[in-house]
Design a protein around this motif. Structure first.
Motif, PDB file in Angstrom:
ATOM      1  N   PHE A 107       0.825  -1.217   0.000  1.00 26.79           N
ATOM      2  CA  PHE A 107       0.000   0.000   0.000  1.00 26.79           C
ATOM      3  C   PHE A 107       0.857   1.264   0.000  1.00 26.79           C
ATOM      4  N   MET A 108       1.971   1.244   0.742  1.00 26.39           N
ATOM      5  CA  MET A 108       2.836   2.415   0.866  1.00 26.39           C
ATOM      6  C   MET A 108       3.838   2.517  -0.288  1.00 26.39           C
ATOM      7  N   GLY A 109       3.841   1.544  -1.197  1.00 25.94           N
ATOM      8  CA  GLY A 109       4.781   1.589  -2.303  1.00 25.94           C
ATOM      9  C   GLY A 109       6.210   1.310  -1.882  1.00 25.94           C
ATOM     10  N   ILE A 110       6.387   0.457  -0.879  1.00 24.67           N
ATOM     11  CA  ILE A 110       7.718   0.094  -0.391  1.00 24.67           C
ATOM     12  C   ILE A 110       8.051  -1.295  -0.917  1.00 24.67           C
ATOM     13  N   GLY A 111       9.135  -1.413  -1.656  1.00 21.64           N
ATOM     14  CA  GLY A 111       9.532  -2.710  -2.185  1.00 21.64           C
ATOM     15  C   GLY A 111      10.323  -3.517  -1.175  1.00 21.64           C
ATOM     16  N   VAL A 112      10.383  -4.828  -1.405  1.00 22.98           N
ATOM     17  CA  VAL A 112      11.209  -5.693  -0.564  1.00 22.98           C
ATOM     18  C   VAL A 112      12.637  -5.622  -1.093  1.00 22.98           C
ATOM     19  N   LYS A 113      13.546  -5.094  -0.305  1.00 23.76           N
ATOM     20  CA  LYS A 113      14.930  -4.898  -0.749  1.00 23.76           C
ATOM     21  C   LYS A 113      15.848  -5.039   0.447  1.00 23.76           C
ATOM     22  N   VAL A 114      17.121  -4.707   0.242  1.00 23.87           N
ATOM     23  CA  VAL A 114      18.117  -4.882   1.299  1.00 23.87           C
ATOM     24  C   VAL A 114      17.702  -4.159   2.573  1.00 23.87           C
ATOM     25  N   ALA A 115      17.107  -2.978   2.426  1.00 27.47           N
ATOM     26  CA  ALA A 115      16.768  -2.174   3.598  1.00 27.47           C
ATOM     27  C   ALA A 115      15.539  -2.689   4.332  1.00 27.47           C
ATOM     28  N   THR A 116      14.593  -3.303   3.609  1.00 30.08           N
ATOM     29  CA  THR A 116      13.325  -3.676   4.242  1.00 30.08           C
ATOM     30  C   THR A 116      13.208  -5.161   4.561  1.00 30.08           C
TER      31      THR A 116
END
Length: 797
Positions: free
Chosen positions: A673-682
Motif C-alpha cells: 500500500f505504501m509503495g515500499i519494495g522488498v529490498k536490502v533495507a526492508t
C-alpha cells in the motif's frame, strides 16, 4: 535475623544453581560488569562509519561472480561517480566554463581513491573526434591544439564535440553541461607508504567532492552548477544522514525515561533500567569494533533495536519485582523471586530475538550479514545486562515505598479495564475475534500480491525524493541520453575472436532485441563503432552502416573502440542504458537477455549477465526474492520449535505463533500500500518483527499457563494474567514502538521505511498477543487438563 529465617529458607530451597551463583556473589557480578563496561566503552569510542562496494552486493550470485572475474576487462563499468558541470546561462562553449572544467578535472585526478587512468572528461586525451574527409579519416583530441579560449578555438571545440559522438554521453543534449566520469578503486596505495593499501572511505570521499569540487567551484564561478551521482556519493550521503541517529536516539531516550517513570512511579528503578540498557548498547558497539566491524548505513540501526529490546525486558523485570515487593521482606528477596520467575521466559524471548537476526545470515549480502551478527551480539549481551545485572542492581537500590504501595494496591483491587479485556477469552467474544482475524488475514494475503521486489522509484530510493542526490540524478536523466543505470552484458569468445562477423552479428541482434525492450534507453557496443566507421569509410552513406563480412574491414573498424573490448579481444561488453532501475524494468530486461543467451550461446560464444550498477541491482533483487520466503519460514520454524520446547504443547505454540503470522501478512500488505519494495533495507524487518514480537506472546502465555494450572477458568486466568503482566506488555509495546518510530523522521528514506514497518509490526504483535492469543486459547487449550498439574516444559518448577 531469626525472624526472617523462616521466610528466607523456602526461597533459598527453591533457588536454582544459577540464582545462587549470581545472588550469593553480587559484588563480584557488579565488579565484573563494571570492568567489562569500561573495556567495551573504550572499544565503542573507536568504532567508525565504514562500508565498501563489495559489502553492498551479493558476491556469490552468478552475475557478480562473472563481473568480478572480468573486472579488469570492464573499464569504468564498476564503482564510478559522474560529475555534471552545468552552466546556468549560455552553453559550455565559453572560456570561463572550459577553464572551470579543466580545473575540476585536475582536482578530481588527485583525490585519493580515483582510478586516474580511467578518468574521463572533455579534457581527457582519450576523448577524441573522428571524421571522414576526401583524404580519408581525420581525427584528434576533442580539445583543439592549441586551445587558448579564443572564439576561434571555441568554434573548433564545438566542431570537435559534434564529431566526437559524445553528445548525450559526456556532453548534454542541450550543450549546457558536460560530465567528468570518475572510476574508483576499492583500495589504493598510501601516498606516504606505497607498500600499504588504504580502503576507500566513502564518507571522506563524498566530503571531498563537496568541499573540493561542488562548494569550491560553484563559489569560484557563479554561473556554474555542479551535480554529482554515483554509488560512492550515495553511500557518503547515507552515512552523513545516518549520523543524525544520535539525535533520534536522544529523543527516544528522553521519551522512554518519562514513560518509565510514569510506569514505575520510582526514579531509582527507572534509572536502573535505563542505565543497564545503555550498558547493553555500549557492550554491543564495543564488541562490534572488537570483532572488526564498523558502522554502515544498515548496522547503525542496531543500537536502536538493542535499546528497545533491553527496555522491554527491563520493564518485565521491574514489573515483576514491584509485584513481589508487596509480600517480600526486602529488595533482595523480591529480586531473587523475580529472577527465578522470569529468567527462563526472558531467555526464550531473547533466543527468539536472536533467531530473527541469525536467519538473516542466509542472505549473501555483506551489510545484512554484519547487521545480523551485530544484532545477535546485542541480544546476547542483554542476557547479562537486563536479565542478570538489572535484578542484582535492584537488589541493592530497591524500589521506592510509594511504588511498592501502588503495586500492592493494584494487586488487591478490581481493574475494570483488564476485566473488560478479559472478555476476549470468553466463549462469546473469542469466535468473533477469530472471524475478524481470518478476514484480516485473507484481505492482507490478497493485497500483499501487489508487493514488489526491489526499488520502485527512480534515483536513489534510500534517500528522500527531494534530497540533493536525487535532484542531481534527475538533472542527468533529463539532460543526457545515457542514464546512470547501466546493465552490461559480457560477450565472451576465444582470444582474437570478438571482432569476427560470427560474433558481431549476434551482438548486433542482441542490441536490436534489447533496444526494442520496454525500459531500455539505448545500447552501445563495438558493433556501434564498427558500423559508424564502415559508414565513414564509404563516404558516410547510410546504406553502408552495417557489418562487413570482410575480416580486415571489421578489424580496422573497431580499432578505435576503446573500452568496448579487452586486450586479447576475448570479451566485448554490451552497454545497455535503462530508463531507471525499478524492479520491473530490471526483471524485464534481464529476462530478455537471458532468453537471447539461451538461444544463441554456443562453443566459443557466450552472453554472460551481468555487470554495471543495474546488473548489480538485478542480482540483489534476485537474492532478495529467493531469500524472502526462506527467511520467513525459517524464522517461524525456529520460533515455533523454541516455543514447543519451552511449553511442550502444540496448542501453546499455535497460540503464540499465529498472531505473528497475521502481523507478517498485514505488514506485507502495508508495504504494498505504501509503495515500499522488498529490498536490502526492508527485508530485515520481516525477521526482526517476528523475532522481537514473539516476546509478548511468551510472557503472556507463561503467566496464563500458571494460572490455569492453579485451577482457574480460562477467562479468570486471563484476567489475572492481564493484572500481573498485561500492563507491562502494553507498556513494552509502546516503548518498543517509540524506540523505532523516531526513524520515520529521518532524512534517509530507507530508515524511515524501516521505522514505519517496525513500528507497525511491533504494535500489531502486541495487539495480537493481547487480542488474538486468548481467543485461540479458547479453542486450543483445555484448562481442565492443566488444572492441578505441575508445571511442564522449561517453565515448570
Amino acid at each position: 535475623m531469626s525472624r526472617q529465617t523462616p521466610r528466607a529458607m523456602p526461597d533459598e530451597q527453591q533457588a536454582t544453581a544459577l540464582e545462587r551463583l549470581i545472588f550469593n556473589h553480587r559484588p563480584v557480578v557488579i565488579g565484573l560488569c563494571l570492568l567489562v563496561s569500561l573495556v567495551l566503552f573504550w572499544q565503542a569510542t573507536l568504532i567508525r562509519p565504514s562500508t565498501s562496494f563489495e559489502k553492498m552486493i551479493p558476491l556469490q550470485h552468478p552475475f557478480i561472480e562473472r563481473m568480478l572475474e572480468h573486472r579488469n576487462d570492464l573499464a569504468n563499468l564498476g564503482n564510478t561517480v559522474r560529475i555534471a558541470v552545468a552552466v546556468k546561462e549560455g552553453d559550455i562553449f565559453d572560456p570561463a566554463y572550459m577553464e572551470t572544467l579543466r580545473q575540476i578535472h585536475d582536482e578530481v585526478f588527485y583525490i585519493p581513491g580515483v582510478e586516474r587512468s580511467g578518468l574521463k572528461s572533455l579534457w581527457s586525451p582519450s576523448v577524441r573526434w573522428t571524421e571522414v574527409t576526401e583524404a580519408g579519416f581525420a581525427g584528434g583530441e576533442v580539445i583543439p591544439t592549441p586551445y587558448d579560449g579564443s572564439p576561434a578555438s571555441l568554434d573548433a571545440l564545438r566542431d570537435n564535440v559534434l564529431k566526437s559522438g559524445q553528445i548525450g554521453r559526456l556532453v548534454a543534449n542541450d550543450f549546457r553541461s558536460s560530465i567528468v566520469d570518475v572510476p574508483l578503486q576499492e583500495s589504493y596505495p598510501d601516498p606516504l607508504d606505497p607498500s600499504r593499501q588504504l580502503k576507500l572511505d566513502y564518507q571522506q570521499f563524498s566530503h571531498q567532492l563537496e568541499e573540493k569540487i561542488r562548494d569550491k567551484y560553484q563559489a569560484q564561478n557563479p554561473n556554474v552548477e555542479i551535480h554529482i551521482v554515483g554509488f560512492a556519493k550515495k553511500v557518503g550521503d547515507l552515512i552523513d544522514g545516518l549520523l543524525m541517529v544520535a539525535l533520534f536516539f536522544g529523543v527516544a531516550l528522553l521519551i522512554t525515561w518519562a514513560l518509565l517513570l510514569w510506569f514505575t512511579g520510582c526514579l531509582r528503578s527507572t534509572v536502573a533500567v535505563l542505565v543497564t540498557t545503555l550498558v547493553a548498547v555500549v557492550w554491543q558497539l564495543g564488541l562490534m569494533h572488537a570483532v572488526g566491524f564498523g558502522l554502515d548505513p544498515y548496522s547503525m540501526l542496531v543500537p536502536f533495536l538493542i535499546f528497545a529490546i533491553g527496555i522491554s525486558h527491563g520493564v518485565q523485570k521491574i514489573n515483576g519485582i514491584a509485584l513481589q515487593s508487596s509480600d517480600a521482606d526486602n529488595a533482595l528477596t523480591a529480586a531473587r523471586r523475580t529472577f527465578r520467575q522470569l529468567f527462563i521466559p526472558g531467555m526464550i524471548a531473547i533466543l527468539a530475538d536472536a533467531v530473527g537476526f541469525i536467519t538473516l545470515l542466509i542472505i549473501d549480502i555483506g551489510v545484512i550479514r554484519e547487521l545480523a551478527i551485530g544484532a545477535s551480539i546485542g541480544v546476547a549481551v542483554i542476557v547479562f545486562t537486563n536479565l542478570i545485572l538489572l535484578p542484582v542492581a535492584i537488589s541493592y537500590v530497591g524500589i521506592s515505598q510509594k511504588a511498592v504501595a501502588r503495586s500492592k494496591a493494584d494487586a488487591h483491587r478490581e481493574h475494570p479495564f483488564w476485566r473488560l479485556l478479559s472478555n476476549l477469552a470468553s466463549a462469546r467474544v473469542a469466535p468473533l475475534s477469530l472471524g475478524l482475524a481470518l478476514l484480516a488475514f485473507a484481505g492482507g494475503l490478497w493485497y500483499s500480491q501487489n508487493l514488489k521486489i526491489g526499488d520502485l522509484d527512480q534515483g536513489a530510493p534510500e534517500l528522500r525524493p527531494d534530497s540533493r542526490y536525487n535532484q542531481d540524478n534527475r538533472f542527468i536523466i533529463e539532460h543526457y541520453s545515457t542514464s546512470s543505470d547501466v546493465l552490461v552484458i559480457m560477450v565472451k569468445t576465444a582470444a582474437e575472436q570478438c571482432s569476427v562477423h560470427s560474433t558481431l552479428a549476434p551482438i548486433d541482434e542482441l542490441m536490436w532485441t534489447l533496444q526494442n525492450t520496454q525500459g531500455v534507453q539505448s545500447a552501445i557496443s563495438l558493433v556501434t563503432v564498427s558500423k559508424q566507421v564502415i559508414k565513414g569509410m564509404n563516404e558516410g552513406s547510410l546504406k553502408w552502416e552495417t557489418l562487413s563480412r570482410n575480416a580486415d574491414v571489421l578489424n580496422n573498424s573497431i580499432a578505435r573502440a576503446d573500452g568496448l573490448y579487452n586486450a586479447d579481444c576475448s570479451l566485448a561488453p554490451v552497454l545497455v542504458f535503462l530508463n531507471d532501475h525499478k524492479a520491473e524494468t530490471l526483471q524485464r530486461v534481464t529476462a530478455a537477455a537471458r532468453a537471447f543467451a539461451a538461444s544463441h550461446d554456443r562453443d566459443g560464444l557466450q552472453f554472460l549477465l551481468a555487470a554495471g550498477n543495474a546488473g548489480i541491482e538485478a542480482a540483489t533483487n534476485e537474492v532478495i526474492a529467493s531469500a524472502e520466503l526462506r527467511i520467513l519460514l525459517l524464522v517461524y520454524l525456529c520460533v515455533a520449535v523454541m516455543c514447543l520446547i519451552t511449553f511442550r504443547s502444540f496448542a501453546a505454540t499455535l497460540c503464540i505463533v499465529l498472531p505473528l503470522v497475521l502481523t507478517s501478512v498485514l505488514g506485507n500488505a502495508l508495504m504494498a500500500f505504501m509503495g515500499i519494495g522488498v529490498k536490502v533495507a526492508t527485508l530485515p524487518v520481516v525477521a526482526l518483527g517476528v523475532g522481537i514480537g514473539v516476546d509478548y506472546g511468551i510472557y503472556i502465555y507463561s503467566r496464563l499457563e500458571r494460572f490455569l494450572r492453579a485451577g482457574l477458568s480460562l477467562q479468570e486466568a486471563y484476567y489475572q494474567t492481564l493484572r500481573s503482566t498485561g500492563k507491562a506488555v502494553l507498556f513494552t509495546g509502546l516503548c518498543l514502538a517509540i524506540g523505532v518510530c523516531t526513524w520515520m523522521f529521518s532524512a534517509i528514506k530507507f530508515q524511515a521505511d524501516m521505522g514505519l514497518m517496525l513500528t507497525f509490526m511491533l504494535l500489531w504483535n502486541m495487539v495480537g498477543a493481547l487480542w488474538l492469543l486468548p481467543a485461540l486459547a479458547r479453542f486450543l487449550i483445555r484448562p481442565e487438563r492443566l488444572a492441578g498439574q505441575p508445571g511442564g516444559g522449561l517453565l515448570g518448577h
